[in-house]
Scaffold this active site. Structure first.
Site, PDB file in Angstrom:
ATOM      1  N   HIS A   1      12.619 -37.198 -46.002  1.00 20.71           N
ATOM      2  CA  HIS A   1      11.955 -37.863 -46.316  1.00 20.71           C
ATOM      3  C   HIS A   1      10.299 -38.369 -46.044  1.00 20.71           C
ATOM      4  O   HIS A   1       9.264 -38.824 -46.132  1.00 20.71           O
ATOM      5  CB  HIS A   1      11.967 -39.292 -47.211  1.00 20.71           C
ATOM      6  CG  HIS A   1      12.898 -39.205 -48.538  1.00 20.71           C
ATOM      7  ND1 HIS A   1      14.314 -38.771 -48.210  1.00 20.71           N
ATOM      8  CD2 HIS A   1      12.466 -39.312 -49.696  1.00 20.71           C
ATOM      9  CE1 HIS A   1      14.701 -38.412 -49.639  1.00 20.71           C
ATOM     10  NE2 HIS A   1      13.562 -38.903 -50.852  1.00 20.71           N
TER      11      HIS A   1
ATOM     12  N   ASN B   1      17.238 -37.051 -59.720  1.00 14.72           N
ATOM     13  CA  ASN B   1      17.054 -36.057 -58.406  1.00 14.72           C
ATOM     14  C   ASN B   1      18.105 -34.983 -58.001  1.00 14.72           C
ATOM     15  O   ASN B   1      18.588 -34.431 -57.295  1.00 14.72           O
ATOM     16  CB  ASN B   1      16.439 -36.864 -56.454  1.00 14.72           C
ATOM     17  CG  ASN B   1      15.629 -35.493 -56.653  1.00 14.72           C
ATOM     18  OD1 ASN B   1      15.132 -34.190 -56.699  1.00 14.72           O
ATOM     19  ND2 ASN B   1      15.256 -36.093 -54.897  1.00 14.72           N
TER      20      ASN B   1
END
Length: 467
Positions: A355, A319
């Site tokens: 998130h 990521n």
């Protein structure tokens, strides 16, 4: 017709052992390749407004295909962020307003749509869009500063002009990054539209080969996940069968599960990176030998991800663009605090709340923070200790040490992923109790033991001088 189409997709999804939203997502990601080819051969060097319109319409189409009328969430945030730029200008007020509004909207979305499972819903692309729009506001703010007050990185991303609404929409809805990323700057996007992101000035980029390379890697990751994923479900952690397995089995299951579960993300990122490369957005200049680099939108360093024995190595290979965004706009912007540890903790807290609101995200990133601190201390101890440095340099022991490192590495890489994937405290707590909190105990013991070992194994400077 829509209902029939949905029925067909649902049947196909069931035949593949997937959900209909997951099938729509993967189809949308692969759709980026024909769209990128169309842009290459029919829109390259054309009127910028036509390219912005193409990206906006295709992105909205992808949003509607996946989320129906809920695409209004993203459209509302894009338009309001544009108004913030125009009405508040290049001010810190605009930055704070954009940050609070975009994060607040995202968190409200998480709150009202949250379930105890991972659902593919409008908040998934919204979290990508949130970073994109906040980053745009920061870069627009930097574009109004004196050049001498900016770092080299800030100069590279600063937006000097005033973006139009169609530019902001094209940037936000670009088909190669709308659903799952990667993150890229407005400056890079505008260079793409102007046809400047190419290894052959004035011509289309020679990016088909590199794009196919990432596509093939993505397909390979998809095969791995498709073959092994169904045999390693998250739900197995919560069964009596798992709880009744021997302790060694439970510990062994965690790293294998953790490795396989990550291929879900690896697949999406590699496939979308290929789309970005094909369109030209992945161009990153040339290296010292004059060879074109296509890693501007890379979210994965595949070789490093597969071979590194270090936790920090895996984190830095996974990521990448999101981590770079957080480093650029959160960690480095908190430099005024004068404490690197606090800035790093704040960056990880931001990642956790970005998130979602489930407790599992906060546990995951707090464990990551602990693991990184312990690993850095361990690496420094080995580097500074003559005895440990000598042991690690023995050629015959290197393969043994590497295998041991990998075993520890993947056992405790999978460990923080448990709360990340199970979300709620009652689920991840049950799993951690079944393995007696082995990860917590291991790293907390090391955290307290490493300073003592350092005093024992590392000679004091005054002793070295006397010798």
């Amino acid at each position: 017709m829509a209902a029939a189409g949905g029925s067909v997709l649902n049947q196909v999804a069931e035949a593949l052992g997937a959900s209909e939203p997951a099938l729509k997502l993967i189809l949308s990601i692969f759709l980026g390749y024909p769209l990128a080819l169309f842009q290459r051969y029919f829109l390259y060097k054309k009127e910028p407004s036509h390219i912005h319109l193409f990206n906006t319409v295709t992105g909205l189409g992808i949003a509607y295909f996946n989320f129906g009328s809920q695409l209004y969430h993203s459209l509302l945030c894009v338009v309001l962020n544009f108004l913030i730029l125009r009405l508040m200008g290049r001010t810190i007020t605009a930055v704070l307003t954009s940050f609070c509004f975009q994060m607040g909207y995202l968190l409200c979305g998480y709150y009202y749509t949250a379930t105890e499972n991972y659902d593919i819903k409008w908040t998934m692309p919204q979290c990508v869009l949130t970073l994109k729009l906040i980053g745009l506001t920061f870069d627009y703010y930097d574009g109004g500063k004196e050049q001498e007050s900016l770092t080299e990185e800030q100069k590279r991303f600063a937006v000097p002009g005033v973006p139009s609404l169609i530019e902001v929409c094209g940037f936000s809805y670009y088909y190669g990054g709308f659903l799952v990323g990667p993150q890229f700057s407005m400056c890079s996007y505008l260079k793409l539209v102007r046809g400047e992101l190419t290894d052959v000035p004035g011509q289309r980029p020679n990016s088909i080969g590199p794009a196919m390379n990432r596509l093939c890697l993505g397909l390979f990751s998809l095969v791995i996940y498709t073959v092994f994923g169904p045999h390693l479900p998250d739900s197995y952690f919560l069964t009596d069968e798992f709880a009744n397995q021997p302790f060694w089995y439970r510990c062994a299951y965690i790293p294998i599960w953790g490795k396989v579960i990550l291929y879900k993300y690896v697949t999406c990122w590699l496939v979308t990176e290929g789309v970005c490369i094909l369109s030209g957005l992945g161009y990153n200049g040339k290296d010292d030998t004059g060879r074109a680099q296509w890693d501007a939108c890379a979210n994965m360093k595949v070789w490093q991800f597969e071979t590194t024995p270090l936790f920090t190595g895996t984190i830095s290979s996974f990521n990448i663009n999101t981590n770079a965004w957080v480093a650029r706009y959160i960690f480095k912007r908190l430099r005024f605090l004068g404490n690197k540890a606090i800035s790093q903790a704040a960056a990880l807290f931001f990642l956790a709340i970005w998130h979602g609101l489930h407790s599992g995200y906060f546990i995951c990133f707090s464990l990551e923070f602990l693991i990184v601190i312990v690993e850095r201390q361990a690496v420094e101890l080995i580097r500074d200790s003559p005895l440990l440095s000598h042991i690690c340099s023995i050629p015959l022991l290197r393969p043994v040490i590497y295998v041991l490192q990998q075993c520890i590495h993947w056992l405790f890489m999978g460990y923080p992923l448990i709360p990340f994937c199970l979300f709620t405290w009652d689920k991840w707590l049950k799993v951690y109790m079944s393995v007696y909190f082995i990860g917590h105990v291991f790293f907390l013991l090391l955290l307290f033991a490493l300073p003592y070992l350092r005093r024992v194994l590392v000679p004091r400077k005054d002793k070295q001088k006397s010798q």
